[in-house]
Motif scaffolding. Structure first.
Motif, PDB file in Angstrom:
ATOM      1  N   UNK A  71       1.256   9.951   4.768  1.00  0.00           N
ATOM      2  CA  UNK A  71       0.163   9.073   5.166  1.00  0.00           C
ATOM      3  C   UNK A  71      -0.183   8.071   4.069  1.00  0.00           C
ATOM      4  N   UNK A  72      -0.125   8.514   2.824  1.00  0.00           N
ATOM      5  CA  UNK A  72      -0.450   7.627   1.707  1.00  0.00           C
ATOM      6  C   UNK A  72       0.511   6.438   1.671  1.00  0.00           C
ATOM      7  N   UNK A  86       4.286   0.747   8.348  1.00  0.00           N
ATOM      8  CA  UNK A  86       3.956   2.156   8.570  1.00  0.00           C
ATOM      9  C   UNK A  86       5.211   3.008   8.431  1.00  0.00           C
ATOM     10  N   UNK A  87       6.270   2.645   9.128  1.00  0.00           N
ATOM     11  CA  UNK A  87       7.515   3.415   9.072  1.00  0.00           C
ATOM     12  C   UNK A  87       8.184   3.281   7.711  1.00  0.00           C
ATOM     13  N   UNK A  88       8.153   2.088   7.150  1.00  0.00           N
ATOM     14  CA  UNK A  88       8.789   1.886   5.851  1.00  0.00           C
ATOM     15  C   UNK A  88       8.076   2.662   4.750  1.00  0.00           C
ATOM     16  N   UNK A  89       6.777   2.662   4.762  1.00  0.00           N
ATOM     17  CA  UNK A  89       6.003   3.321   3.717  1.00  0.00           C
ATOM     18  C   UNK A  89       6.104   4.831   3.758  1.00  0.00           C
ATOM     19  N   UNK A  90       6.173   5.404   4.978  1.00  0.00           N
ATOM     20  CA  UNK A  90       6.279   6.848   5.090  1.00  0.00           C
ATOM     21  C   UNK A  90       7.510   7.358   4.380  1.00  0.00           C
ATOM     22  N   UNK A  91       8.610   6.689   4.561  1.00  0.00           N
ATOM     23  CA  UNK A  91       9.857   7.200   4.029  1.00  0.00           C
ATOM     24  C   UNK A  91      10.149   6.694   2.618  1.00  0.00           C
ATOM     25  N   UNK A  92       9.416   5.707   2.164  1.00  0.00           N
ATOM     26  CA  UNK A  92       9.626   5.212   0.809  1.00  0.00           C
ATOM     27  C   UNK A  92       9.199   6.269  -0.213  1.00  0.00           C
ATOM     28  N   UNK A  93       8.071   6.903  -0.006  1.00  0.00           N
ATOM     29  CA  UNK A  93       7.585   7.903  -0.954  1.00  0.00           C
ATOM     30  C   UNK A  93       8.255   9.266  -0.781  1.00  0.00           C
ATOM     31  N   UNK A  94       8.748   9.565   0.409  1.00  0.00           N
ATOM     32  CA  UNK A  94       9.253  10.906   0.684  1.00  0.00           C
ATOM     33  C   UNK A  94      10.769  10.972   0.850  1.00  0.00           C
ATOM     34  N   UNK A  95      11.454   9.859   0.661  1.00  0.00           N
ATOM     35  CA  UNK A  95      12.890   9.839   0.936  1.00  0.00           C
ATOM     36  C   UNK A  95      13.678  10.774   0.021  1.00  0.00           C
TER      37      UNK A  95
END
Length: 116
Positions: A71-72, A86-95
């Protein structure tokens, strides 16, 4: 004192998980999903960052931190790029975590004989 609070908060999160398994008779997938969603909800109310600053690794190691990171990242990139952020940010931090889980799951399946 930092180690003490990390131990206490991390332990309380684990106790909640064990109670969900034993008392509520939830299976492991439901408990994990519940923790990820609760991390998202706590981050939505700006509470999880305070918990991380208070407990350190006691709040960043459990799976609730994964929901917080999802979410962050989504909210941060949504401000910059709108809907696609939204989709890009979710996976940027958790990839890195997602890629490691896939890689290690594949390696375990290759070197060991899974049952069922």
């Amino acid at each position: 004192m930092d180690f003490f609070w990390a131990f206490v908060i991390g332990g309380l999160i684990c106790v909640v998980g064990q109670l969900l398994l034993d008392v509520a008779k939830m299976d492991a997938g439901h408990v994990m999903s519940t923790f990820v969603v609760s991390g998202c909800v706590l981050d939505g109310f700006d509470l999880y960052d305070n918990l991380i600053s208070f407990a350190g690794a006691g709040a960043t190691v459990p799976i609730t931190s994964f929901g917080h990171s999802l979410l962050h990242g989504a909210m941060e990139q949504a401000d910059k790029h709108g809907f696609w952020g939204i989709a890009l940010g979710m996976f940027q931090l958790t990839s890195a975590g997602i890629a490691a889980a896939i890689l290690f799951g594949f390696l375990v399946a290759v070197f060991f004989k899974p049952k069922g």
